[in-house]
Design an enzyme around this catalytic site. Sequence first.
Site, PDB file in Angstrom:
ATOM      1  N   ASN A 297       0.847  -1.194   0.000  1.00  0.00           N
ATOM      2  CA  ASN A 297       0.000   0.000   0.000  1.00  0.00           C
ATOM      3  C   ASN A 297       0.884   1.246   0.000  1.00  0.00           C
ATOM      4  OD1 ASN A 297      -2.977  -0.852   0.258  1.00  0.00           O
ATOM      5  ND2 ASN A 297      -1.857  -2.188   1.686  1.00  0.00           N
ATOM      6  N   GLU A 298       1.189   1.681  -1.193  1.00  0.00           N
ATOM      7  CA  GLU A 298       2.106   2.798  -1.380  1.00  0.00           C
ATOM      8  C   GLU A 298       1.439   4.133  -1.025  1.00  0.00           C
ATOM      9  OE1 GLU A 298       5.005   2.118  -1.620  1.00  0.00           O
ATOM     10  OE2 GLU A 298       5.586   0.812  -3.277  1.00  0.00           O
ATOM     11  N   PRO A 299       2.238   5.225  -0.925  1.00  0.00           N
ATOM     12  CA  PRO A 299       1.663   6.537  -0.620  1.00  0.00           C
ATOM     13  C   PRO A 299       0.438   6.828  -1.488  1.00  0.00           C
ATOM     14  CG  PRO A 299       4.041   6.672  -0.664  1.00  0.00           C
ATOM     15  CD  PRO A 299       3.699   5.270  -1.063  1.00  0.00           C
TER      16      PRO A 299
END
Length: 309
Positions: free
Chosen positions: A158-160
């Site tokens: 879950n990236e930025p």
Amino acid sequence: MPDQATSLERIPTVIVGDHDELGCLVACRIAELMRTRGRAGRRTVLGLATGSTPIGVYRELIRMHREEGLSFAQVVTFNLDEYYPMDPGSVHSYHRFMWENLFSLLDIAPDNVHMLRGDVRREQVGEECRRYEDAIRAAGGIDLQLLGIGRTGHIGFNEPGSGIESRTRLITLDLVTRKDAAADFFGEDSVPREAVTMGVGTILEAREIVILATGEHKAHIVSRAVEGDVDHEVAATFLQRHAATTFYIDTAAGARLTRVATPWLLGPVEWTPQRTVNAVTWLSHETEKAILKLTQHDYAERVEDEAVE
Ligand code: GLP
């Protein structure tokens, strides 16, 4: 640890000496949960992570299985993520990682192991992600979710930008994440640009969450996740909203927490020579003044007042 010493920490955090100690502590928690549920005739549903950090936990679980008869026959697992596209047989796949480092060394039933597939056609990815969420629900939800943390603050992948309600889906990997994975792929250009991952919302539904970090390269993101504001730029901060999350870190990863880096900001401290040096250096940075230019007023304002109360 007195309350005030950890008052800036928004996720309960346990600092241990090193990676091995961390592995034992977390494996013991997992084994305890398995035994408690086993005694009640219930299966244990574990959410598992890849990466170098959980390896010590897996090593200890394997030891407990071999030497103490800890059985995984009643354990169901769901892994967090997989690169996309990725063949499960590839040396780079998380499938292979999990079988080599854990599953093949336990008595777990292959049917009880669940992993997101990185080898489905693009138009089938949405369906694959829905199927995964359904399988988690059908298993009764995750009892304990193990997490690592990426330098972007990602949990799973879950990236930025990932929201608190995000579900299992395809995601584009951040450049930092791809750089960190470059060595495993023999060069950044070979790192997949996408991955499938459980969402933040999916992760937060686990009844208990254990997040791990080791090494000084994680110190910055650990302090951001534990002491910073909740922000979708750093997915791990959403764990502050979960009622049963514990962060387990080693001393290197804890180096930037206030209680370690600047404990005088939290209350009275014992002024050892080393701590005095640290405080003077810190004050010089804070005030942007050379050490010899620091005045009594600077010390009183920023260090002593905080510490004396
Ligand atoms: C990858 C995984 C994450 C993991 C992270 C950190 O990005 N998808 O689940 O937490 O790497 O890996 P490591 O433990 O090797 O630092």
